[in-house]
Motif scaffolding. Structure first.
Motif, PDB file in Angstrom:
ATOM      1  N   ALA A   1      41.693  42.960  41.519  1.00 18.80           N
ATOM      2  CA  ALA A   1      41.138  44.272  41.182  1.00 18.80           C
ATOM      3  C   ALA A   1      41.559  45.323  42.207  1.00 18.80           C
ATOM      4  O   ALA A   1      41.857  46.469  41.854  1.00 18.80           O
ATOM      5  CB  ALA A   1      39.619  44.195  41.093  1.00 18.80           C
TER       6      ALA A   1
ATOM      7  N   CYS B   1      38.939  48.514  35.214  1.00 16.46           N
ATOM      8  CA  CYS B   1      39.685  47.292  35.495  1.00 16.46           C
ATOM      9  C   CYS B   1      38.918  46.115  34.902  1.00 16.46           C
ATOM     10  O   CYS B   1      37.804  45.823  35.334  1.00 16.46           O
ATOM     11  CB  CYS B   1      39.853  47.144  37.009  1.00 16.46           C
ATOM     12  SG  CYS B   1      40.515  45.568  37.541  1.00 16.46           S
TER      13      CYS B   1
ATOM     14  N   THR C   1      34.680  48.416  37.592  1.00 20.10           N
ATOM     15  CA  THR C   1      34.917  46.971  37.516  1.00 20.10           C
ATOM     16  C   THR C   1      33.755  46.292  36.798  1.00 20.10           C
ATOM     17  O   THR C   1      32.958  45.586  37.423  1.00 20.10           O
ATOM     18  CB  THR C   1      35.105  46.369  38.927  1.00 20.10           C
ATOM     19  OG1 THR C   1      33.981  46.722  39.751  1.00 20.10           O
ATOM     20  CG2 THR C   1      36.381  46.891  39.567  1.00 20.10           C
TER      21      THR C   1
END
Length: 262
Positions: free
Chosen positions: A155, A138, A172
């Motif tokens: 997210a 992400c 992330t």
């Protein structure tokens, strides 16, 4: 492949990220529990730029090389965005990666929509079955999506979409703030993967926050490129031999890493 999934169930899996068979052999010898690749490092080693530019056949060959060098350790391949916006065209080479021995892949949303990545994940899952560990990257922090205070929620929203499509982990990169990391761990049921990044807390702190995976990404490879550039510039300037051996691994030591491959 379940062995790779098990490494995400507790503790913190630290992955230094290889870029070819030789670097994978080195990382295995130094104690890595699994081998992951860095798309940037793989592309640079082959003379290509990063960013879905590398021909997918070259990615498949690197997978074969790294699996051989890993000697039974789980291998995860950085699959970038899947090298296509057509989910079916993404699933076909993903299946070939599994056939070549990959236990996991990373696949990213980049500048695309979460729904597109979810469609790719679903197509891959349908093609390969339940065993492959799909780590959904992400890029909310890397691309500066929205205001800083909204990124955990965004997210988490994307992570829920990816989990519903069949993802096993959430990556992330660019997330470094300890409070946001704790909030992100609480907001997603998926094992959270972070990228080594300036300002990121150390491994012990990340483990305490509930992070399950820490990746060097292109960090090790980039450091070596910097060292190689400095040595090359110096050698071209003065031809001196001594800097070339300072801190270097000897020929026999490096060669032994390669000759012990299966």
């Amino acid at each position: 492949m379940t062995a790779f999934r098990d490494l995400h169930r507790s503790g913190l899996l630290i992955l230094p990220n290889a870029w070819d068979g030789g670097s994978a052999a080195l990382m295995r010898a130094k104690g890595a529990k699994a081998i992951a690749t860095t798309s940037a490092g793989v592309a640079w080693a082959l003379g290509w730029p990063d960013g879905d530019a590398l021909p997918v056949e070259r990615v498949l060959q690197v997978c074969t090389d790294v699996v051989r060098a890993a000697q039974g350790l789980p291998v995860s391949i950085d699959f970038e965005g899947g090298y296509s916006d057509d989910p079916a065209a993404v699933a076909a080479p993903a299946k070939r990666l599994v056939e070549a021995g990959a236990a996991g892949i990373n696949i990213e949303d980049g500048g695309g929509s979460p729904e597109l990545l979810a469609a790719k994940i679903a197509a891959i899952r349908a093609a390969v079955g339940p065993d492959l560990f799909i780590n959904a990257r992400c890029d909310v922090w890397l691309r500066g999506v929205g205001e800083p205070g909204t990124r955990v929620a965004e997210a988490a929203r994307r992570g829920a979409i990816y989990a519903a499509a069949g993802a096993d982990g959430l990556f992330t990169p660019g997330l470094t703030d300890a409070a946001d990391i704790a909030a992100m761990v609480a907001a997603t049921p998926l094992p959270l993967n972070l990228l080594a990044y300036p300002g990121l807390p150390d491994a012990a702190t990340l483990k305490g926050l509930g992070v399950r995976r820490l990746s060097a990404g292109s960090g090790v490879c980039s450091a070596i490129w910097g060292r190689a550039a400095a040595l090359t510039e110096g050698f071209l300037a003065d031809g001196r031999s001594e800097p070339l051996v300072e801190g270097a691994m000897g020929w026999a030591e490096v060669n032994a890493l390669m000759t012990t491959q299966g």
